[in-house]
Design a protein around this motif. Structure first.
Motif, PDB file in Angstrom:
ATOM      1  N   SER A 100      -1.149   8.913  -7.937  1.00 37.85           N
ATOM      2  CA  SER A 100      -1.313   9.414  -6.556  1.00 37.85           C
ATOM      3  C   SER A 100      -2.246   8.503  -5.763  1.00 37.85           C
ATOM      4  O   SER A 100      -1.991   8.219  -4.578  1.00 37.85           O
ATOM      5  N   SER A 101      -3.332   8.055  -6.395  1.00 34.75           N
ATOM      6  CA  SER A 101      -4.283   7.172  -5.708  1.00 34.75           C
ATOM      7  C   SER A 101      -3.621   5.844  -5.360  1.00 34.75           C
ATOM      8  O   SER A 101      -3.792   5.314  -4.242  1.00 34.75           O
ATOM      9  N   ILE A 102      -2.871   5.262  -6.270  1.00 32.92           N
ATOM     10  CA  ILE A 102      -2.182   3.998  -6.014  1.00 32.92           C
ATOM     11  C   ILE A 102      -1.176   4.181  -4.887  1.00 32.92           C
ATOM     12  O   ILE A 102      -1.070   3.328  -3.981  1.00 32.92           O
ATOM     13  N   ALA A 103      -0.465   5.298  -4.913  1.00 32.60           N
ATOM     14  CA  ALA A 103       0.510   5.566  -3.851  1.00 32.60           C
ATOM     15  C   ALA A 103      -0.199   5.705  -2.510  1.00 32.60           C
ATOM     16  O   ALA A 103       0.291   5.203  -1.473  1.00 32.60           O
ATOM     17  N   ALA A 104      -1.356   6.363  -2.521  1.00 34.05           N
ATOM     18  CA  ALA A 104      -2.107   6.530  -1.271  1.00 34.05           C
ATOM     19  C   ALA A 104      -2.612   5.190  -0.750  1.00 34.05           C
ATOM     20  O   ALA A 104      -2.536   4.895   0.460  1.00 34.05           O
ATOM     21  N   ALA A 108      -1.516   3.506   2.656  1.00 34.29           N
ATOM     22  CA  ALA A 108      -2.517   3.121   3.666  1.00 34.29           C
ATOM     23  C   ALA A 108      -2.378   1.644   4.001  1.00 34.29           C
ATOM     24  O   ALA A 108      -2.483   1.250   5.183  1.00 34.29           O
ATOM     25  N   ALA A 109      -2.110   0.807   2.974  1.00 35.83           N
ATOM     26  CA  ALA A 109      -1.956  -0.628   3.230  1.00 35.83           C
ATOM     27  C   ALA A 109      -0.725  -0.881   4.081  1.00 35.83           C
ATOM     28  O   ALA A 109      -0.746  -1.702   5.019  1.00 35.83           O
ATOM     29  N   ILE A 114       1.556  -2.156   9.283  1.00 31.73           N
ATOM     30  CA  ILE A 114       2.434  -1.800  10.407  1.00 31.73           C
ATOM     31  C   ILE A 114       1.598  -1.667  11.693  1.00 31.73           C
ATOM     32  O   ILE A 114       1.992  -2.110  12.754  1.00 31.73           O
ATOM     33  N   GLY A 115       0.435  -1.055  11.551  1.00 33.12           N
ATOM     34  CA  GLY A 115      -0.429  -0.866  12.725  1.00 33.12           C
ATOM     35  C   GLY A 115      -0.953  -2.206  13.249  1.00 33.12           C
ATOM     36  O   GLY A 115      -1.062  -2.391  14.451  1.00 33.12           O
TER      37      GLY A 115
END
Length: 119
Positions: A100-104, A108-109, A114-115
């Motif tokens: 879950s942490s890696i996915a988060a 976020a990356a 994208i941002g």
């Protein structure tokens, strides 16, 4: 003359009786041998019975030890199964949050990329 005939008849009868008794004389010796063999067999049976009676406590102890070993093995198997189940839950508890942490972090990356790209 009758006395002579009676004596001859008596002698013939005695001869027949003697012939009949001859096999019985040999049978007496055979019976004596069978009796001796029977005594030896009975003595051997008594000795074997005594040896078995002496072995009975050892067999009983061995049976008790085997039953105790079986109980210990069953307990050990239960503990191993419990430990396997616990390991499974520890892995799930560790890998679940890690994934879950890696996915988060990846999310976020990607969102940050994208941002940053859109500006």
């Amino acid at each position: 003359m009758q006395d002579v005939n009676a004596l001859v008849t008596l002698q013939i009868s005695l001869a027949r009786i003697e012939e009949t008794l001859k096999p019985l004389a040999a049978l007496v010796q055979t019976v004596a041998e069978v009796k001796d063999v029977s005594r030896e067999a009975l003595l051997s049976a008594h000795q074997a019975n005594q040896k078995l009676e002496l072995l009975e406590p050892a067999v009983s102890r061995a049976q008790e030890a085997a039953e105790e070993a079986l109980r210990n093995a069953a307990t050990a198997m239960e503990k191993l199964n419990t430990q396997d189940e616990n390991r499974k839950w520890v892995r799930r508890s560790f890998y679940g949050p890690l994934i879950s942490s890696i996915a988060a972090v990846l999310s976020a990356a990607i969102l940050a990329y994208i941002g940053l790209s859109g500006r």
